[in-house]
Motif scaffolding. Structure first.
Motif, short mmCIF file in Angstrom:
data_model
loop_
_atom_site.label_atom_id
_atom_site.label_comp_id
_atom_site.label_asym_id
_atom_site.label_seq_id
_atom_site.Cartn_x
_atom_site.Cartn_y
_atom_site.Cartn_z
N THR A 386 0.87 -1.26 -0.13
CA THR A 386 -0.13 -0.07 0.07
C THR A 386 1.08 1.24 -0.17
OG1 THR A 386 -0.12 -0.15 2.19
CG2 THR A 386 -2.00 -0.96 1.17
N ARG A 387 0.45 2.28 -0.50
CA ARG A 387 0.97 3.34 -0.65
C ARG A 387 0.20 4.61 0.08
NH1 ARG A 387 5.12 3.16 -3.60
NH2 ARG A 387 5.55 5.40 -3.83
N LEU A 388 -1.05 4.64 0.18
CA LEU A 388 -1.70 5.46 0.60
C LEU A 388 -3.02 4.71 1.37
CD1 LEU A 388 -2.17 8.06 -2.24
CD2 LEU A 388 -0.98 8.46 0.00
N LEU A 389 -3.55 5.33 2.43
CA LEU A 389 -4.77 4.66 3.25
C LEU A 389 -5.76 4.16 2.44
CD1 LEU A 389 -3.84 4.43 6.03
CD2 LEU A 389 -4.53 6.98 6.34
N PRO A 390 -6.43 4.81 1.43
CA PRO A 390 -7.42 4.34 0.57
C PRO A 390 -7.07 3.05 -0.31
CG PRO A 390 -7.33 6.60 0.20
CD PRO A 390 -5.89 6.24 1.14
N ASP A 391 -5.88 2.67 -0.22
CA ASP A 391 -5.56 1.38 -0.88
C ASP A 391 -5.93 0.18 -0.09
OD1 ASP A 391 -4.06 2.57 -2.85
OD2 ASP A 391 -2.08 2.44 -1.83
N PHE A 392 -6.08 0.37 1.12
CA PHE A 392 -6.91 -0.50 1.66
C PHE A 392 -8.41 -0.98 1.51
CE2 PHE A 392 -3.38 0.55 4.73
CZ PHE A 392 -2.89 -0.99 5.04
N SER A 393 -9.40 -0.14 1.07
CA SER A 393 -10.37 -0.06 0.66
C SER A 393 -10.56 -0.37 -0.76
CB SER A 393 -11.30 1.09 1.27
OG SER A 393 -11.08 2.26 0.28
N THR A 394 -9.57 -0.16 -1.71
CA THR A 394 -9.67 -0.17 -3.07
C THR A 394 -8.69 -1.52 -3.70
OG1 THR A 394 -7.72 1.60 -3.46
CG2 THR A 394 -9.85 2.30 -3.36
N TRP A 395 -7.42 -1.19 -3.28
CA TRP A 395 -6.76 -2.28 -4.02
C TRP A 395 -6.93 -3.65 -3.04
CZ3 TRP A 395 -2.72 -4.14 -0.86
CH2 TRP A 395 -1.94 -5.42 -1.59
N ALA A 396 -6.78 -3.42 -1.76
CA ALA A 396 -6.99 -4.43 -0.97
C ALA A 396 -8.59 -5.03 -0.56
CB ALA A 396 -6.22 -4.27 0.41
N ARG A 397 -9.36 -4.37 -1.16
CA ARG A 397 -10.74 -4.53 -0.86
C ARG A 397 -11.04 -5.96 -0.87
NH1 ARG A 397 -14.87 -0.74 -1.71
NH2 ARG A 397 -16.92 -1.42 -1.61
N GLY A 398 -10.70 -6.84 -1.52
CA GLY A 398 -11.22 -8.25 -1.42
C GLY A 398 -10.85 -9.04 -0.27
N PHE A 399 -9.92 -8.50 0.44
CA PHE A 399 -9.38 -8.98 1.91
C PHE A 399 -10.81 -8.58 2.98
CE2 PHE A 399 -5.75 -8.80 -0.30
CZ PHE A 399 -4.89 -10.14 0.25
N PHE A 400 -11.23 -7.49 2.67
CA PHE A 400 -12.20 -7.19 3.87
C PHE A 400 -13.68 -7.20 3.18
CE2 PHE A 400 -8.24 -4.84 4.23
CZ PHE A 400 -8.03 -5.13 5.43
N SER A 401 -14.08 -7.21 1.83
CA SER A 401 -15.28 -7.11 1.31
C SER A 401 -15.28 -8.23 0.26
CB SER A 401 -15.71 -5.85 1.03
OG SER A 401 -16.97 -6.05 0.33
N ASP A 402 -16.65 -8.84 0.19
CA ASP A 402 -16.86 -9.83 -0.99
C ASP A 402 -17.24 -8.98 -2.36
OD1 ASP A 402 -16.41 -12.21 0.21
OD2 ASP A 402 -18.18 -12.21 1.24
N ASP A 403 -17.71 -7.61 -2.07
CA ASP A 403 -18.02 -6.61 -2.97
C ASP A 403 -16.85 -6.18 -3.63
OD1 ASP A 403 -19.52 -4.89 -4.42
OD2 ASP A 403 -19.63 -3.29 -2.90
#
Length: 506
Positions: A386-403
């Motif tokens: 990750t480079r910026l915080l939003p990467d957790f909800s975009t790039w890494a989204r599949g880890f936290f959501s099925d959507d």
RNA sequence: GGCGCUAUGGUGCAACGGUUAGCACGCGGCCCUUUCAAGGCCGAAAUGCGGGUUCGAUUCCCGCUAGCGCUACCA
């Protein structure tokens, strides 16, 4: 022990805009200095210009400061709420001869272009005459009769006199600067600046200018060190004069170099993001941002780069402040952010990730409770990329959501091979039948299949990665599978099958 | 225009009279490797110009040049 008085410093922004990165760094230096010395840090809002102020911006400035971790001990003190003290000081200066009443029409000097005066100068220059310095106003020499006449004329035109400082015609004015050393300027170069503005028609408020308000407050607040931008260096002699006129001891000044944009001009909107707020929105970590800013115009004296809060507080010193302007280098800021994203104890990073997932509306409360360990482990797994915080909800989204979505470029790149549909079907069946779900077991299923089919494991690995997280880039595949869990992995593989078939046949 | 400040690689800093001018970002290469990062190693890259002072200048002085700041009844 000696009771060396503890320093008192202040940060005094004007609410005419957001908190600028330059102002942020000034605030940080003041704060670090105060904390390092065990002194007091005061916040003061310089809002004496009713026309330019936007009170609603104050909250944003405070919010940005809090985000930076810069906390203040006193204030915020609003100058607009103590306007009665400035006229009193101006009157005192008037009484002891340090100032005089100026009956010139405000329009003569007011405004950025101060047209009238400049026109005269230009005309004189064109005539080949030595440009007459406008710095000594005629009102300075008015006798009583002249004063009366001027007063009458001003009253007729609808305004009251302003109060100007009577700068000595000869000699020099000096002050100490912790960064630039001893300064001394010719008094002849200092104009008779206004202390108190002339009340506008119909108004009676006697408003101070910056110099007066600043000095009066710094005296009253017992400020010992004035740490501010170097753009004030040239103005400081005027303030030194006010201190003298008021019979007060001047503080130690410490002017810090400016922060410039990549083109070496002053940071402005043209350079993109200049407000702290925009960096908050982009998802930078406050500690990283602060670390970066601190190293612009200051160094601990050695090659230290990565300085966490405690080290900064311990090592900060005015002696380390440089005299050269610094350029805001965005790539380095990003480097600092990735460093913090990786090196911060995961517990310290977790709150930021939580906030980001909440913002993206994919946060689940169990991650704060029963599944806290899983949450921390998953942050640890994903953060190296990750480079910026939003990467957790975009790039890494599949880890936290099925959507999540399949990245277009990823599908193009890894779902090309015509053999894939059949292979992925077998792989999915293999994983569905797996009873032990761990890294090695997942690894074995895939490699055994690759061997049996006589293909490279990479073909399956790459295709699977896209199928389970939608991205071409992810942490090591089998770690990712373990983190997400068998049930969801198998479901995701099944869901991807038709898409893979469609992609490879097209 | 006037006054002032500043001047080390592209960028941020270090060297505060004697170093093969150091570190970091960025850049290039190699290693690692299932992707991409991270990480490791290697490399290119600087004392603005001209005079002094000194046995010796990045370092001290002067000039030039350049950049920036100030030159408001804004802060």
């Amino acid at each position: 022990m000696t009771t060396a008085s503890k320093p008192r410093v202040r940060f005094a922004p004007s609410p005419t805009g957001y908190l600028h990165v330059g102002g942020a760094r000034t605030a940080i230096f003041n704060w670090l200095f105060a904390r390092h010395e065990g002194g007091t840090f005061i916040l003061r809002i310089e809002d004496t210009d009713v026309e330019r102020n936007k009170p609603e911006l104050v909250d944003g400035i405070l919010e940005s400061l809090r985000w930076l971790g810069v906390d203040w001990d006193e204030g915020p003190v609003f100058q607009s709420q103590r306007l009665e003290v400035y006229p009193a000081a101006a009157d005192a200066l008037l009484a002891n001869g340090s100032a005089y009443l100026c009956y010139c029409a405000p329009e003569k000097y007011a405004g950025g272009d101060h047209a009238e005066v400049e026109e005269v100068e230009e005309a004189e220059e064109a005539e080949g005459k030595k440009p007459l310095k406008k710095q000594r106003c005629g009102c300075r020499h008015l006798d009583e009769a002249g004063r009366k006449a001027a007063e009458a004329q001003a009253a007729e035109q609808g305004f009251q006199p302003a109060i100007r400082f009577r700068v000595p015609e000869t000699g020099t004015t000096a002050f100490d600067d912790a960064v630039f050393g001893k300064r001394e300027v010719q008094n002849a170069e200092i104009e008779d600046f206004v202390l108190l503005r002339s009340p506008k028609a119909g108004q009676t408020a006697r408003l101070p200018t910056y110099h007066l308000a600043c000095v009066v407050d710094d005296i009253e607040m017992r400020i010992t060190h004035v740490i501010r931008g170097a753009d004030h260096l040239s103005n400081t002699p005027k303030q030194a004069l006010i201190y003298r006129g008021l019979g007060a001891a001047p503080p130690v000044f410490a002017h810090v170099p400016l922060i410039l944009g990549p083109d070496k001009t002053r940071m402005s909107k043209r350079h993109g993001a200049t407000s702290v707020g925009s960096y908050i929105e982009e998802g930078f970590l406050p500690e990283a941002f602060r670390n970066f800013l601190t190293l612009l115009g200051w160094s601990a004296g050695d090659d230290a780069q990565f300085l966490r809060t405690a080290e900064l507080l311990e090592r900060f010193s005015l002696a380390g402040v440089s005299r050269t302007n610094a350029i805001f280098d965005r790539p380095k800021l990003e480097w600092f952010n990735t460093q913090y994203l990786q090196k911060l104890p995961v517990e310290d990073l977790a709150p930021h990730v939580e906030a980001e997932l909440k913002r993206a509306k994919i946060w689940r409360e169990v991650w704060a409770g029963a599944e806290r360990d899983w949450f921390l482990r998953t942050i640890d797994l994903t953060r190296p990329r990750t480079r910026l915080l939003p990467d957790f909800s975009t790039w890494a989204r599949g880890f936290f959501s099925d959507d999540f979505f399949y990245d277009g470029a990823a599908m193009e790149k890894f779902w090309k091979d015509a053999k894939l549909p059949a292979l992925m079907e077998k792989l999915t069946a293999g994983y569905a039948a797996l009873t032990e779900w761990n890294h090695d077991a997942c690894d074995k299923v895939l490699r055994d299949l690759a061997a049996a089919e006589g293909i490279k494991a990479g073909l399956l690995i790459n295709a699977t990665r896209v199928a389970i997280v939608g991205q071409a880039v992810a942490p090591p595949l089998f770690d990712t599978m373990v983190a997400i869990g068998k049930e969801r992995i198998v479901a995701r593989l099944r869901r991807a099958l038709p898409a893979i078939a469609a992609k490879t046949s097209s």
